[in-house]
Design an enzyme around this catalytic site. Structure first.
Site, mmCIF file in Angstrom:
data_model
loop_
_atom_site.group_PDB
_atom_site.id
_atom_site.type_symbol
_atom_site.label_atom_id
_atom_site.label_comp_id
_atom_site.label_asym_id
_atom_site.label_seq_id
_atom_site.Cartn_x
_atom_site.Cartn_y
_atom_site.Cartn_z
ATOM 1 N N TYR A 199 -20.723 -4.893 15.797
ATOM 2 C CA TYR A 199 -20.813 -6.214 16.429
ATOM 3 C C TYR A 199 -21.630 -6.130 17.710
ATOM 4 O O TYR A 199 -21.836 -5.052 18.284
ATOM 5 C CB TYR A 199 -19.417 -6.783 16.717
ATOM 6 N N CYS A 200 -22.100 -7.299 18.149
ATOM 7 C CA CYS A 200 -22.832 -7.427 19.410
ATOM 8 C C CYS A 200 -22.632 -8.855 19.909
ATOM 9 O O CYS A 200 -21.760 -9.571 19.421
ATOM 10 C CB CYS A 200 -24.307 -7.075 19.229
ATOM 11 N N THR A 201 -23.439 -9.296 20.845
ATOM 12 C CA THR A 201 -23.238 -10.605 21.456
ATOM 13 C C THR A 201 -23.445 -11.752 20.474
ATOM 14 O O THR A 201 -22.584 -12.599 20.294
ATOM 15 C CB THR A 201 -24.187 -10.779 22.657
ATOM 16 N N GLY A 203 -25.386 -11.194 17.274
ATOM 17 C CA GLY A 203 -25.657 -10.730 15.920
ATOM 18 C C GLY A 203 -26.949 -9.970 15.715
ATOM 19 O O GLY A 203 -27.088 -9.238 14.736
ATOM 20 N N ILE A 228 -20.147 -11.963 18.740
ATOM 21 C CA ILE A 228 -18.938 -12.350 19.469
ATOM 22 C C ILE A 228 -18.877 -13.862 19.670
ATOM 23 O O ILE A 228 -17.807 -14.474 19.558
ATOM 24 C CB ILE A 228 -18.900 -11.637 20.836
#
Length: 351
Positions: A199-201, A203, A228
């Site tokens: 995951y990241c901020t 995508g 997220i």
């Protein structure tokens, strides 16, 4: 022919934005797709977004687009339709609307053509970025968060992880995505049979990272759809428990979106519970670090005694101090030792 870049000072542009009476909405989006003429696409889109009074940061490359922007609420629909019409591959593009937004995230539109929309350092002609992992919706994320055979992997920088992350997520301790890609393969080389959830901020990083993991022999690779931001939005809408704790760091003036009330980080100067990032007020330093209100007052918004003293000097002397100093973004992880020294004034000779 219109000028295709900004020619007004940042100070004036910021003042104009702050004087606006209509609220703005902060939006992020990305898409990997092939562009045969990135510069031409950039120029056309710049004209379109400028006409709609859109501010923000947009990167364009032969592999697609990556953007964080703000738009007047009355022009949101027009902006969305303009994006959909800008290229066939952008039709239906998912727009991640900010979760915690004061509308003051940007005050200028900057659009750049780059080699990649996210710097990955990959130089392998056999790598297929389209061979991505399985997308996960919010309810699927929560199910895997409770699965002991699943490993959540945070593909953000250390200062993002520090203020908020999924419960028990693995941190890849680095300041750049480029460094993280080989690191994550090495760190998880004995976990290839487990479910890897990336995951990241928003995508963009975890999508490419999922393809990289598959390229390196990992079979069960997943990534959180929309990152997220989308996860938290959908979880709230559906009444799901949030498995992400703390704040989501964002790369604009806000420097963060509150996801849960928990404060899991600490002031880098005194150690008090705090998750508010700031930049050192000394423009010759501009260190990104976490500072509590007490230390902000004590150090006048500076990261150290040295910077506090330098900030009090006449501008001409401040400029002479900056001469020859290393340029580029400075963050606490790279500057931990310097910060500790400068809190006691011991690094004056280095400045």
């Amino acid at each position: 022919m219109p000028v295709l870049h900004n020619r007004v000072s940042n100070q004036e542009l910021r003042a104009r934005m702050l004087a606006e009476s209509e609220p703005r909405t902060t939006v992020s989006f990305y898409r990997y797709f092939t562009l045969s003429d990135p510069q031409g696409f950039r120029d056309d889109l710049y004209r379109t977004l400028t006409a709609l009074q859109v501010f923000g940061r947009v990167y364009i490359a032969a592999e697609g687009i990556n953007a964080q922007i703000s738009v007047l609420q009355s022009r949101f629909d027009a902006m969305r339709e303009a994006l959909y019409a800008a290229h066939p591959q952008l039709d239906g593009l998912r727009l991640n609307v900010a979760l915690d937004d004061d509308g003051k995230s940007f005050w200028v539109l900057r659009m750049k053509v780059r080699p990649r929309i996210v710097a990955d350092g990959i130089d392998d002609p056999t790598f297929n970025p389209a061979n991505v992992g399985h997308y996960l919706k919010a309810e699927e994320v929560n199910a895997l968060a409770d699965d002991p055979q699943a490993l959540f992997v945070d593909m953000r920088n250390h200062y993002e992880y520090e203020v908020g992350h999924f419960d028990q997520a693995i941190e890849i301790p680095s300041d750049t995505f480029r460094e993280q890609l080989p690191m994550v393969v090495e760190m998880l080389q004995h976990d290839k049979d487990k479910k890897i959830v990336m995951y990241c901020t928003g995508g963009i990083r975890c999508e490419k990272a999922s393809a990289w993991m598959r390229h390196n022999g990992f079979k069960n690779v997943y990534h959180v759809e929309g990152g997220i931001i989308e996860y938290a939005r959908r979880a709230r809408e559906q009444g799901l428990p949030l498995k992400f704790t703390g704040k989501n760091f964002v790369f604009d003036e806000r420097l963060g979106e509150r996801i849960t009330p928990d404060i899991i980080a600490h002031c880098h100067q005194c150690g008090a519970p705090c998750d508010s990032h700031t930049n050192c007020r000394n423009q010759g330093c501009h260190l990104l670090f976490i500072q509590c209100p007490v230390c902000a007052e004590h150090y006048v918004g500076c990261c150290s005694v040295t910077c506090q003293e330098e900030l009090s000097l006449p501008l001409s002397e401040q400029r002479s101090h900056r001469a020859g100093r290393e340029n580029g973004m400075k963050i606490f992880n790279k500057s931990r030792e310097r910060l500790q020294l400068s809190l006691t004034g011991e690094d004056s000779a280095q400045k």
